[in-house]
Design a protein around this motif. Sequence first.
Motif, PDB file in Angstrom:
ATOM      1  N   LEU A 143      42.779  58.722  29.227  1.00  0.00           N
ATOM      2  CA  LEU A 143      43.208  57.220  28.613  1.00  0.00           C
ATOM      3  C   LEU A 143      44.022  56.844  29.891  1.00  0.00           C
ATOM      4  CD1 LEU A 143      43.649  54.937  26.973  1.00  0.00           C
ATOM      5  CD2 LEU A 143      45.554  56.044  25.912  1.00  0.00           C
ATOM      6  N   LEU A 144      44.738  57.576  30.550  1.00  0.00           N
ATOM      7  CA  LEU A 144      45.693  57.188  31.577  1.00  0.00           C
ATOM      8  C   LEU A 144      44.794  57.015  32.955  1.00  0.00           C
ATOM      9  CD1 LEU A 144      48.742  56.847  32.572  1.00  0.00           C
ATOM     10  CD2 LEU A 144      48.470  59.376  33.425  1.00  0.00           C
ATOM     11  N   LEU A 145      43.728  57.674  33.058  1.00  0.00           N
ATOM     12  CA  LEU A 145      42.765  57.297  34.047  1.00  0.00           C
ATOM     13  C   LEU A 145      42.200  55.880  33.810  1.00  0.00           C
ATOM     14  CD1 LEU A 145      41.422  58.041  36.881  1.00  0.00           C
ATOM     15  CD2 LEU A 145      39.857  59.275  35.428  1.00  0.00           C
ATOM     16  N   LEU A 146      41.832  55.666  32.564  1.00  0.00           N
ATOM     17  CA  LEU A 146      41.208  54.350  32.148  1.00  0.00           C
ATOM     18  C   LEU A 146      42.285  53.241  32.646  1.00  0.00           C
ATOM     19  CD1 LEU A 146      39.136  52.838  31.163  1.00  0.00           C
ATOM     20  CD2 LEU A 146      40.164  52.999  28.667  1.00  0.00           C
ATOM     21  N   LEU A 147      43.587  53.418  32.167  1.00  0.00           N
ATOM     22  CA  LEU A 147      44.509  52.673  32.567  1.00  0.00           C
ATOM     23  C   LEU A 147      44.686  52.144  33.838  1.00  0.00           C
ATOM     24  CD1 LEU A 147      47.265  53.393  29.697  1.00  0.00           C
ATOM     25  CD2 LEU A 147      45.656  51.287  30.004  1.00  0.00           C
ATOM     26  N   ALA A 148      44.697  53.323  34.801  1.00  0.00           N
ATOM     27  CA  ALA A 148      44.824  53.060  36.123  1.00  0.00           C
ATOM     28  C   ALA A 148      43.626  52.433  36.796  1.00  0.00           C
ATOM     29  CB  ALA A 148      44.522  54.493  36.800  1.00  0.00           C
ATOM     30  N   ARG A 149      42.476  52.632  36.381  1.00  0.00           N
ATOM     31  CA  ARG A 149      41.265  51.753  36.873  1.00  0.00           C
ATOM     32  C   ARG A 149      41.471  50.231  36.246  1.00  0.00           C
ATOM     33  NH1 ARG A 149      36.692  56.481  35.600  1.00  0.00           N
ATOM     34  NH2 ARG A 149      37.149  57.472  37.501  1.00  0.00           N
ATOM     35  N   ILE A 150      42.146  50.158  35.184  1.00  0.00           N
ATOM     36  CA  ILE A 150      41.997  48.655  34.794  1.00  0.00           C
ATOM     37  C   ILE A 150      42.963  47.920  35.508  1.00  0.00           C
ATOM     38  CG2 ILE A 150      42.635  47.151  32.849  1.00  0.00           C
ATOM     39  CD1 ILE A 150      41.303  49.268  30.960  1.00  0.00           C
ATOM     40  N   THR A 151      44.312  48.663  35.805  1.00  0.00           N
ATOM     41  CA  THR A 151      45.388  48.076  36.465  1.00  0.00           C
ATOM     42  C   THR A 151      44.900  47.739  38.082  1.00  0.00           C
ATOM     43  OG1 THR A 151      46.419  50.103  36.855  1.00  0.00           O
ATOM     44  CG2 THR A 151      47.229  49.033  35.163  1.00  0.00           C
ATOM     45  N   VAL A 152      43.969  48.320  38.433  1.00  0.00           N
ATOM     46  CA  VAL A 152      43.201  48.142  40.023  1.00  0.00           C
ATOM     47  C   VAL A 152      42.708  46.783  39.856  1.00  0.00           C
ATOM     48  CG1 VAL A 152      41.489  48.869  41.444  1.00  0.00           C
ATOM     49  CG2 VAL A 152      43.121  50.386  40.861  1.00  0.00           C
ATOM     50  N   TYR A 153      41.833  46.604  38.768  1.00  0.00           N
ATOM     51  CA  TYR A 153      41.429  45.411  38.574  1.00  0.00           C
ATOM     52  C   TYR A 153      42.272  44.093  38.564  1.00  0.00           C
ATOM     53  CZ  TYR A 153      36.879  47.671  38.196  1.00  0.00           C
ATOM     54  OH  TYR A 153      35.939  48.865  38.483  1.00  0.00           O
ATOM     55  N   ILE A 154      43.246  44.431  37.686  1.00  0.00           N
ATOM     56  CA  ILE A 154      44.283  43.432  37.355  1.00  0.00           C
ATOM     57  C   ILE A 154      44.865  43.189  38.822  1.00  0.00           C
ATOM     58  CG2 ILE A 154      46.699  43.005  36.066  1.00  0.00           C
ATOM     59  CD1 ILE A 154      45.363  44.618  33.802  1.00  0.00           C
ATOM     60  N   GLY A 155      45.336  44.108  39.302  1.00  0.00           N
ATOM     61  CA  GLY A 155      45.908  44.133  40.737  1.00  0.00           C
ATOM     62  C   GLY A 155      45.118  43.128  41.675  1.00  0.00           C
ATOM     63  N   SER A 156      44.168  43.482  41.693  1.00  0.00           N
ATOM     64  CA  SER A 156      43.131  42.872  42.692  1.00  0.00           C
ATOM     65  C   SER A 156      43.077  41.381  42.292  1.00  0.00           C
ATOM     66  CB  SER A 156      41.734  43.370  42.678  1.00  0.00           C
ATOM     67  OG  SER A 156      41.838  44.805  43.039  1.00  0.00           O
ATOM     68  N   VAL A 157      42.883  41.155  41.049  1.00  0.00           N
ATOM     69  CA  VAL A 157      43.011  39.689  40.651  1.00  0.00           C
ATOM     70  C   VAL A 157      44.124  38.744  41.058  1.00  0.00           C
ATOM     71  CG1 VAL A 157      42.898  38.091  38.704  1.00  0.00           C
ATOM     72  CG2 VAL A 157      41.223  39.786  38.784  1.00  0.00           C
ATOM     73  N   VAL A 158      45.326  39.541  40.711  1.00  0.00           N
ATOM     74  CA  VAL A 158      46.530  39.066  41.232  1.00  0.00           C
ATOM     75  C   VAL A 158      46.543  38.820  42.540  1.00  0.00           C
ATOM     76  CG1 VAL A 158      48.996  39.279  41.165  1.00  0.00           C
ATOM     77  CG2 VAL A 158      47.838  39.585  39.114  1.00  0.00           C
ATOM     78  N   LEU A 159      46.249  39.789  43.510  1.00  0.00           N
ATOM     79  CA  LEU A 159      46.129  39.606  44.983  1.00  0.00           C
ATOM     80  C   LEU A 159      45.326  38.434  45.275  1.00  0.00           C
ATOM     81  CD1 LEU A 159      47.286  40.850  47.378  1.00  0.00           C
ATOM     82  CD2 LEU A 159      45.285  42.326  47.594  1.00  0.00           C
ATOM     83  N   ILE A 160      44.057  38.313  44.825  1.00  0.00           N
ATOM     84  CA  ILE A 160      43.502  37.280  45.101  1.00  0.00           C
ATOM     85  C   ILE A 160      43.886  35.895  44.923  1.00  0.00           C
ATOM     86  CG2 ILE A 160      41.332  36.014  44.527  1.00  0.00           C
ATOM     87  CD1 ILE A 160      39.934  38.881  44.193  1.00  0.00           C
TER      88      ILE A 160
END
Length: 92
Positions: A14-31
């Motif tokens: 679950l923590l690895l899944l959350l890490a992967r999801i937050t990468v996508y969220i961080g990428s969207v915010v960076l864009i």
Amino acid sequence: MKPYPNIQTHNLKLLLLLARITVYIGSVVLIIAIGTGVIAFFSGGLATFFPVLTFTPLAISILFFSGLMAAIVSFEENYRVRTLHLVRNNET
């Protein structure tokens, strides 16, 4: 594109899944930060540059937090594999 493809875990899925999801969220915010920066550059006003100052540290923080979660998962998996190896060697 799957973030952190080399990290595998047995206990902290679950923590690895959350890490992967937050990468996508961080990428969207960076864009969004880059997009608002381009808009602010062409519009030329200081008031339009304010979202860049807001979104950029937020994006960096989200990506840092994601990397921290992935590092915790990696450390735990390394410790689990090493302990399992030591237990198996002591049994024989």
